[in-house]
Design a protein around this motif. Structure first.
Motif, PDB file in Angstrom:
ATOM      1  N   ASP A 257       4.630  -7.425   5.511  1.00  0.00           N
ATOM      2  CA  ASP A 257       4.627  -5.986   5.707  1.00  0.00           C
ATOM      3  C   ASP A 257       6.038  -5.432   5.513  1.00  0.00           C
ATOM      4  O   ASP A 257       6.948  -5.719   6.296  1.00  0.00           O
TER       5      ASP A 257
ATOM      6  N   ARG B  28       1.198   3.182   6.691  1.00  0.00           N
ATOM      7  CA  ARG B  28       1.925   2.218   7.500  1.00  0.00           C
ATOM      8  C   ARG B  28       3.338   1.991   6.962  1.00  0.00           C
ATOM      9  O   ARG B  28       4.241   1.633   7.700  1.00  0.00           O
ATOM     10  N   SER B  29       3.512   2.198   5.659  1.00  0.00           N
ATOM     11  CA  SER B  29       4.838   1.998   5.085  1.00  0.00           C
ATOM     12  C   SER B  29       5.764   3.170   5.373  1.00  0.00           C
ATOM     13  O   SER B  29       6.932   3.130   5.033  1.00  0.00           O
TER      14      SER B  29
ATOM     15  N   VAL C 149      -1.455  -0.628  14.631  1.00  0.00           N
ATOM     16  CA  VAL C 149      -0.435   0.272  14.091  1.00  0.00           C
ATOM     17  C   VAL C 149       0.079   1.219  15.176  1.00  0.00           C
ATOM     18  O   VAL C 149       1.283   1.460  15.297  1.00  0.00           O
ATOM     19  N   LEU C 150      -0.838   1.730  16.007  1.00  0.00           N
ATOM     20  CA  LEU C 150      -0.423   2.646  17.077  1.00  0.00           C
ATOM     21  C   LEU C 150       0.491   1.950  18.079  1.00  0.00           C
ATOM     22  O   LEU C 150       1.524   2.492  18.492  1.00  0.00           O
TER      23      LEU C 150
ATOM     24  N   GLY D 262      -6.333   6.589  10.419  1.00  0.00           N
ATOM     25  CA  GLY D 262      -7.040   5.695  11.327  1.00  0.00           C
ATOM     26  C   GLY D 262      -7.872   6.485  12.326  1.00  0.00           C
ATOM     27  O   GLY D 262      -8.977   6.085  12.693  1.00  0.00           O
ATOM     28  N   GLY D 263      -7.319   7.640  12.751  1.00  0.00           N
ATOM     29  CA  GLY D 263      -8.035   8.472  13.710  1.00  0.00           C
ATOM     30  C   GLY D 263      -9.370   8.947  13.168  1.00  0.00           C
ATOM     31  O   GLY D 263     -10.345   9.065  13.910  1.00  0.00           O
TER      32      GLY D 263
ATOM     33  N   LEU E  89       3.899  -1.849  -2.468  1.00  0.00           N
ATOM     34  CA  LEU E  89       3.357  -0.487  -2.519  1.00  0.00           C
ATOM     35  C   LEU E  89       3.890   0.278  -3.734  1.00  0.00           C
ATOM     36  O   LEU E  89       3.211   1.116  -4.321  1.00  0.00           O
TER      37      LEU E  89
ATOM     38  N   ALA F 223     -13.417   0.376   5.973  1.00  0.00           N
ATOM     39  CA  ALA F 223     -12.010   0.721   6.157  1.00  0.00           C
ATOM     40  C   ALA F 223     -11.149  -0.540   6.184  1.00  0.00           C
ATOM     41  O   ALA F 223     -10.050  -0.557   5.631  1.00  0.00           O
TER      42      ALA F 223
ATOM     43  N   ILE G  23      -1.662   7.898  11.554  1.00  0.00           N
ATOM     44  CA  ILE G  23      -2.404   8.249  12.771  1.00  0.00           C
ATOM     45  C   ILE G  23      -3.688   8.984  12.400  1.00  0.00           C
ATOM     46  O   ILE G  23      -4.769   8.678  12.893  1.00  0.00           O
TER      47      ILE G  23
ATOM     48  N   TYR H 144      -7.038  -2.601  13.260  1.00  0.00           N
ATOM     49  CA  TYR H 144      -5.809  -2.379  12.490  1.00  0.00           C
ATOM     50  C   TYR H 144      -5.128  -1.069  12.864  1.00  0.00           C
ATOM     51  O   TYR H 144      -3.929  -0.937  12.783  1.00  0.00           O
ATOM     52  N   TRP H 145      -5.925  -0.114  13.308  1.00  0.00           N
ATOM     53  CA  TRP H 145      -5.331   1.170  13.717  1.00  0.00           C
ATOM     54  C   TRP H 145      -4.662   1.016  15.078  1.00  0.00           C
ATOM     55  O   TRP H 145      -3.536   1.476  15.297  1.00  0.00           O
TER      56      TRP H 145
ATOM     57  N   PRO I  37     -10.659   0.889  15.417  1.00  0.00           N
ATOM     58  CA  PRO I  37     -10.412  -0.169  14.445  1.00  0.00           C
ATOM     59  C   PRO I  37      -9.194  -0.992  14.878  1.00  0.00           C
ATOM     60  O   PRO I  37      -8.171  -0.418  15.248  1.00  0.00           O
TER      61      PRO I  37
ATOM     62  N   ALA J 135      -1.399   2.616   3.355  1.00  0.00           N
ATOM     63  CA  ALA J 135      -0.258   3.236   2.683  1.00  0.00           C
ATOM     64  C   ALA J 135       0.644   3.909   3.714  1.00  0.00           C
ATOM     65  O   ALA J 135       1.863   3.790   3.676  1.00  0.00           O
TER      66      ALA J 135
ATOM     67  N   GLU K   4       7.389  -2.581   5.926  1.00  0.00           N
ATOM     68  CA  GLU K   4       7.909  -1.753   7.008  1.00  0.00           C
ATOM     69  C   GLU K   4       8.369  -2.612   8.188  1.00  0.00           C
ATOM     70  O   GLU K   4       9.427  -2.392   8.770  1.00  0.00           O
TER      71      GLU K   4
ATOM     72  N   PHE L 213      -8.284  -1.326   3.661  1.00  0.00           N
ATOM     73  CA  PHE L 213      -6.980  -1.583   4.269  1.00  0.00           C
ATOM     74  C   PHE L 213      -6.333  -2.798   3.612  1.00  0.00           C
ATOM     75  O   PHE L 213      -5.132  -2.818   3.357  1.00  0.00           O
TER      76      PHE L 213
ATOM     77  N   LYS M 270      13.063   3.788   2.477  1.00  0.00           N
ATOM     78  CA  LYS M 270      13.999   3.482   3.551  1.00  0.00           C
ATOM     79  C   LYS M 270      15.412   3.245   3.049  1.00  0.00           C
ATOM     80  O   LYS M 270      16.292   2.878   3.818  1.00  0.00           O
TER      81      LYS M 270
ATOM     82  N   LEU N 210      -4.573   4.509   5.551  1.00  0.00           N
ATOM     83  CA  LEU N 210      -3.896   3.968   6.729  1.00  0.00           C
ATOM     84  C   LEU N 210      -2.887   2.915   6.292  1.00  0.00           C
ATOM     85  O   LEU N 210      -1.756   2.861   6.778  1.00  0.00           O
TER      86      LEU N 210
END
Lengths: 516, 274, 314
Positions: free
Chosen positions: A238, B230-231, C149-150, B244-245, A373, B206, B241, C145-146, C143, B228, A240, B210, A261, B226
């Motif tokens: 990852d 994340r980067s 991430v959170l 995923g939300g 990416l 999803a 957010i 994965y979410w 999920p 993408a 990030e 993902f 970044k 989600l």
């Protein structure tokens, strides 16, 4: 059984890492000149360097590797026959101490370093060098065998001497030797499981998906080196997370700073950013077209595509980490031809050319891989440009293994995107993109052009430069494949890491690196 | 008291889900841009012209979220249908004929259930190649066993009932009895399962996207957005957010609806729970 | 009991047979010729043919399947195409790491779910019951994965309390190891606890509605004793089943969690080897996890049968 998984070298690039410009250049914008580190004091021994890269290596065999991650992982274990002088980019002695070239340029008398031992205690002899050259020239060694084609015969003279005879003159042979890593001619050594070399660090263990551990080679033949006690090579997929690990000090060096970044890392007082200068970047975002079938066999169609690309938009989306250009030769290169066709975005012209080409709304699939990416971004903007041009195009993102299978092995594709890094010499820049080096995947049949390119290495410099300029002009007019632009990637280093010398080929050398 | 609470939640869920579905259905009329249109510079924050800002290559995130909902719902519906048809047929056959056939089918389904579903779906996608139809198929396939099990157990309890015996003696064929007599009588547990499978199908889609094996770009999917996003967690946290939300909210609504459906259709169960 | 065991074992063998069939044929269908991929770019057709023969890929599928099963039974799971390590060695390295995460995740989820479940049942429809149900709906729908991430966003990016991912072995640094564990365990634990809570609550409500509980209550026993003694004893078998059944869901959730947090376990290995077509590794890893789930379900069944003689299997 061979454990190879040889993908191709192009991929190599794909997983690539940044390199710095010739360090002799003057102050670079947000990057410290590599020599900055040296000014901070005398090298001190000790410490473990943690280096995080984006993908797990596929092999540590230096003759059968495929990705840059592989090379970064094994680079510290081996030595190559010649090494680059980081300032001049010319080959300087490595394991080969001296090379005497006969007058006709066909016989090389090589003297190798004495007093070099492999990590398993075995003494290095000329026989090992011969064996290594043969391995690098073997059919499976797709990374190197194209470079060594001119070798006809290798003879061991004595323990420290050997002669290499060529079938034709090859002024780039010593350059190519930089890619040849020395391995022991010892059947009991399994390079895949337990690599043994003569390099500054000794392989200790490889825990898949976790880390590769290298320990200092206490008997290294370059006296006083290395400074580090060891290296841990970690896989952090990852981007990030990897960047955050650098910022938090969990790792010392990362292979790619995410494009978004770059500024953040550059402005961080505890970090250094190393980035190649735009006008000497040799790596490319590369758009391949299958020239063996319509509509790609039509030069007007290919030109239309080239004129349609919105390179400025790509640069914007990559936060400036992209060089807008359509030639594989960077403008800073001595052999750059400023008069060759430049493809600046011109949608009207592109549409005109498309119409003349007789394109009839055939469906086109554009296949790309998702190593980073960045490739997604380039693929999606390229697709948009092609749609604006009026092509019926569909994107397909696949894993690298599949990409290689369909583009390089089976050559069953329409258009394909990847990253590609030639060696920093003009012949390779052209050959790598349009010649046979890509496995002939673009299937552009222009024998005269290819053969002429390969004769350049036998010409005097001045004549060579002239021919290279002509060849550039010709190939850019024909545009059998498209240079989307220069590929720019930055490496991130903790300020604790000193004397890191960036390589134009994105090689991560840690031989003379030390930690504060 | 609790009943009202429960019903209110169900009602709210229904309304939210209705809004999500309506947005998806009317996407082209609601969204200000095209989903693959690069409208501005990348990663602009939310503003008047871009409700949720722009994504990594400068497309409107709001537009893409809405379109992605379309994809999610379509994949969810189709894969649920695949799972239902496959599962019901297998379950009917297995329960109705019994014996060796039942043993074979049941053990095969046990075998399927032993795999982590995401791994199985991932493998199927790797075999078939990534696109929207294969995603439906992969997700449908991995949800077959649960439908088959439910159908089978309903068939087993119904098989001995008088009305089934009666149609037998009236000379009805096996297929007729299975589909016309037995099936209509095991609809209620199936209905509940449909809403739950729909929810899990959206989750799995999803997840596949993902990991890059779902719908292909530039077509948006909540999962790939989600990923993408994340980067760009530190610059544009809203991006991931929200993506995923959206998955969470949709799945949540479907699960609540599934629960109330169960209470509605199975009063015995409902009494126990209430 | 013995009869039951025997019956279950025959069932198990049949299930395992199907598991191997599914594994073998699914992954045999993956696009890309393994022989060609090993040889790299532009291999000579003869070389491909030779390697195909050497790998036994030219034989009929049934024979290939037979050979594979024979190898597996002998404990030979093949070799990774990448590092040439025997797959058994690779699995021996990865399984404990996944197991650590799974067991801690399961423990966390029991710690969350059981008290919540008991309180929710005791004080049915109280605010705590409602809160618990909202929590369970949340865990059921979020999920993995979410959530990951959170959590990362909050604890790694904003607060800088925990690492965003990575693995450090316990031997190397116990504190770093524990820090690296926290976020993945919370992710797995929250999702799993929702499922356990849900089943537990309905299981306990079912027990409570039964006659003997009413009798116990009628006898004037305090609610806590009723719960502690009767309900718990009768609900225990269902808890075991739930935890066992959830182990398969748990592993499913861990696949992505491991990848996000760069936790070098079985799940990440599976994703990576599916995507890179490392056939031997995928087959072995998927097979092992499936066998593990089948066996753990069997054990749960047997324990249930021992704890509750009323359970009959047909």
């Amino acid at each position: 059984m061979k454990k190879t998984f040889s993908l191709l070298f192009i991929i190599l690039l794909a997983v690539s890492v940044a390199a710095c410009s010739n360090s002799s250049n003057t102050d670079n914008r947000n990057e410290p000149a590599p020599s900055d580190g040296a000014a901070e004091g005398t090298p001190k021994s000790g410490g473990i360097l943690k280096f995080a890269q984006s993908a797990e290596p596929t092999t540590l065999n230096p003759h059968l590797y495929s990705t840059l991650n592989d090379r970064n992982a094994f680079l510290s274990i081996y030595n190559s026959l010649m090494e680059y002088d980081p300032k001049t980019l010319k080959p300087v002695p490595g394991i080969v101490k001296e090379a005497k070239i006969s007058e006709d340029g066909l016989v090389y008398d090589l003297t190798i370093q004495s007093g070099v031992t492999f990590h398993n205690g075995r003494k290095l002899t000329a026989d090992d060098v011969k064996y290594s050259l043969e391995q690098a020239n073997a059919k499976e060694a797709t990374r190197t065998n194209v470079l060594l084609k001119s070798i006809k015969d290798i003879k061991v003279v004595d323990e420290t001497h050997l002669t290499v005879t060529l079938s034709n003159k090859d002024s780039l042979l010593l350059d190519s030797f930089i890619e040849v890593f020395v391995i022991p001619n010892d059947p009991s050594v399994d390079l895949v499981k337990n690599p043994v070399g003569t390099g500054p660090f000794v392989f200790e263990k490889w825990n898949r998906n976790e880390k590769i551990v290298l320990k200092k080679n206490a008997n290294y033949w370059k006296k006083g080196l290395p400074y580090l006690d060891g290296i841990e090579i970690l896989t952090v997929p990852d981007a990030e997370v990897k960047n955050l690990q650098l910022i938090n000090g969990q790792v010392d060096v990362i292979d790619i700073v995410p494009t978004s970044k770059v500024d953040q890392v550059a402005n961080n007082p505890s970090l250094n950013l190393v980035k190649i200068e735009d006008d000497v970047t040799v790596a490319n975002h590369f758009l391949l077209m299958n020239n063996s079938k319509p509509p790609f066999n039509n030069v007007k169609f290919r030109q239309a595509v080239n004129y349609a690309l919105d390179r400025e938009k790509i640069k914007l989306s990559l936060f400036g980490n992209f060089v807008v250009r359509s030639s594989p030769v960077p403008s800073g290169d001595a052999n750059f031809n400023p008069d060759a066709t430049k493809y600046e975005k011109d949608l009207d012209k592109a549409k005109q050319l498309l119409q003349e080409s007789g394109y009839n709304n055939e469906k086109i699939t554009l296949v790309y891989h998702k190593i980073d990416l960045m490739y997604d971004t380039v693929a999606q903007i390229t697709e948009q440009s092609l749609k604006d041009l009026g092509l019926n195009v569909e994107l397909k993102g696949v894993e690298i293994a599949q990409w290689v299978e369909s583009v390089f092995n089976q050559k069953q594709y329409d258009m394909a995107l990847t990253g590609s890094t030639p060696k920093p010499n003009t012949v390779d820049m052209l050959n790598h993109m349009y010649g046979k080096q890509n496995g002939g995947a673009i299937q552009w049949e222009n024998k005269a052009w290819s053969e002429k390119l390969l004769t350049v290495s036998r010409m005097p410099e001045e004549e060579g430069a002239k021919v290279l300029k002509e060849l550039q002009a010709e190939v850019l007019e024909e545009t059998p494949a498209i240079i989307v632009g220069g590929l720019v990637q930055a490496q991130g280093l903790s300020k604790k890491v000193q004397d890191f010398i960036p390589s134009p080929q994105q090689k991560m050398y840690f031989e003379s690196v030390w930690k504060k | 008291m609790s009943k009202i609470w429960k019903d209110t939640t169900a009602l709210i869920s229904l309304i939210i889900f209705g809004i999500i579905a309506a947005l998806a259905l009317l996407a082209p009329f609601i969204t200000p841009y095209k989903f693959d249109e690069i409208v501005d510079a990348p990663l602009i924050g939310s503003s008047g012209s871009y409700l949720l800002g722009t994504d990594e290559i400068g497309r409107d995130i709001f537009t893409r979220i809405v379109y992605a909902g379309r994809i999610s719902l379509i994949v969810g519906i189709c894969s649920t249908i695949i799972a239902m048809v496959g599962g019901v047929v297998l379950g009917l056959i297995s329960g109705y004929y019994g014996g060796k056939i039942d043993t074979l089918i049941s053990r095969f389904l046990d075998g399927l259930l032993a795999f982590p579903s995401i791994i199985l779906a991932l493998a199927v996608m790797a075999v078939l190649g990534p696109d929207i139809y294969n995603a439906m198929l992969a997700i449908g396939l991995v949800s077959i066993p649960i439908f088959a099990r439910i159908t089978r157990s309903s068939v087993l309890t119904l098989k001995g009932r008088e009305f089934v015996e009666a149609s037998h003696s009236m000379g009805a064929g096996d297929a007729r009895i299975m589909f016309r007599v037995i099936l209509p009588n095991c609809l209620s547990p199936l209905l509940v399962q449909i809403s739950l499978t729909f929810a899990s199908a959206i989750l799995t889609e999803a997840a596949l996207s993902f990991l890059g094996l779902g719908v292909q770009p530039p077509t948006p999917s909540w999962g790939s957005m989600l990923n993408a996003g994340r980067s760009f967690l530190s610059q544009a946290p809203l991006y991931s957010i929200i993506s995923g939300g959206a998955v969470f909210l949709t799945v949540l609504c479907l699960n609540v609806l599934g629960d109330s459906l169960r209470d509605l259709l199975d009063p015995r169960e409902a009494k126990k729970r209430a | 009991m013995l009869k039951l065991l025997l019956k279950k074992l025959t069932e198990l063998i049949l299930v395992l047979f199907f598991v191997t069939l599914i594994v073998f044929f699914t992954f045999r269908l993956l696009p890309g010729d393994p022989a060609q991929m090993r040889l790299g770019m532009d291999p000579a057709p003869e070389a491909v043919a030779a390697l195909t023969a050497e790998m036994g890929l030219d034989k009929p599928l049934v024979v290939q399947y037979g050979n594979w099963i024979a190898d597996v039974v002998r404990g030979d799971l093949g070799k990774s195409m990448f590092d040439g390590k025997p797959v058994t060695e690779l699995l021996a390295d990865k399984i404990p790491k996944t197991f650590e995460l799974a067991v801690l995740g399961a423990l966390l989820s029991i710690i969350i779910a059981v008290p919540l479940g008991v309180m929710a049942t005791l004080k049915k429809n109280s605010w705590i019951d409602k809160l618990a149900r909202v929590f369970s709906l949340f865990g059921f729908s979020v999920p993995a994965y979410w959530l990951a991430v959170l959590l990362m966003l909050l604890f790694a990016y904003k607060l800088h309390w925990l690492p965003a991912g990575g693995y450090v072995s316990f031997a190397e640094s116990p504190s770093a190891h524990i820090k690296a564990l926290i976020l993945p365990v919370i992710t797995v634990g929250i999702i799993n606890s929702a499922q356990i809570f849900r089943f537990l609550r309905s299981g306990m409500l079912e027990v409570i509605s039964q006659d003997f509980i009413r009798t116990a209550r009628a006898k004037g026993l305090s609610e806590w004793i009723v719960i502690g003694k009767h309900v718990a004893r009768n609900a225990l078998p269902s808890l075991i089943t739930i935890v066992a059944l959830n182990f398969s869901l748990l592993l499913s959730g861990m696949v992505i969690t491991e990848q996000i947090f760069a936790w070098p376990g079985l799940g990440w290995l599976m994703i990576q080897s599916i995507l890179s077509r490392d056939y031997d590794v995928v087959q072995a890893a998927v097979l092992i996890s499936a066998v593990f789930i089948v066996v753990i379900n069997l054990i749960a069944d047997l324990i249930n049968a021992m704890l509750d003689p009323r359970i009959k299997y047909n």
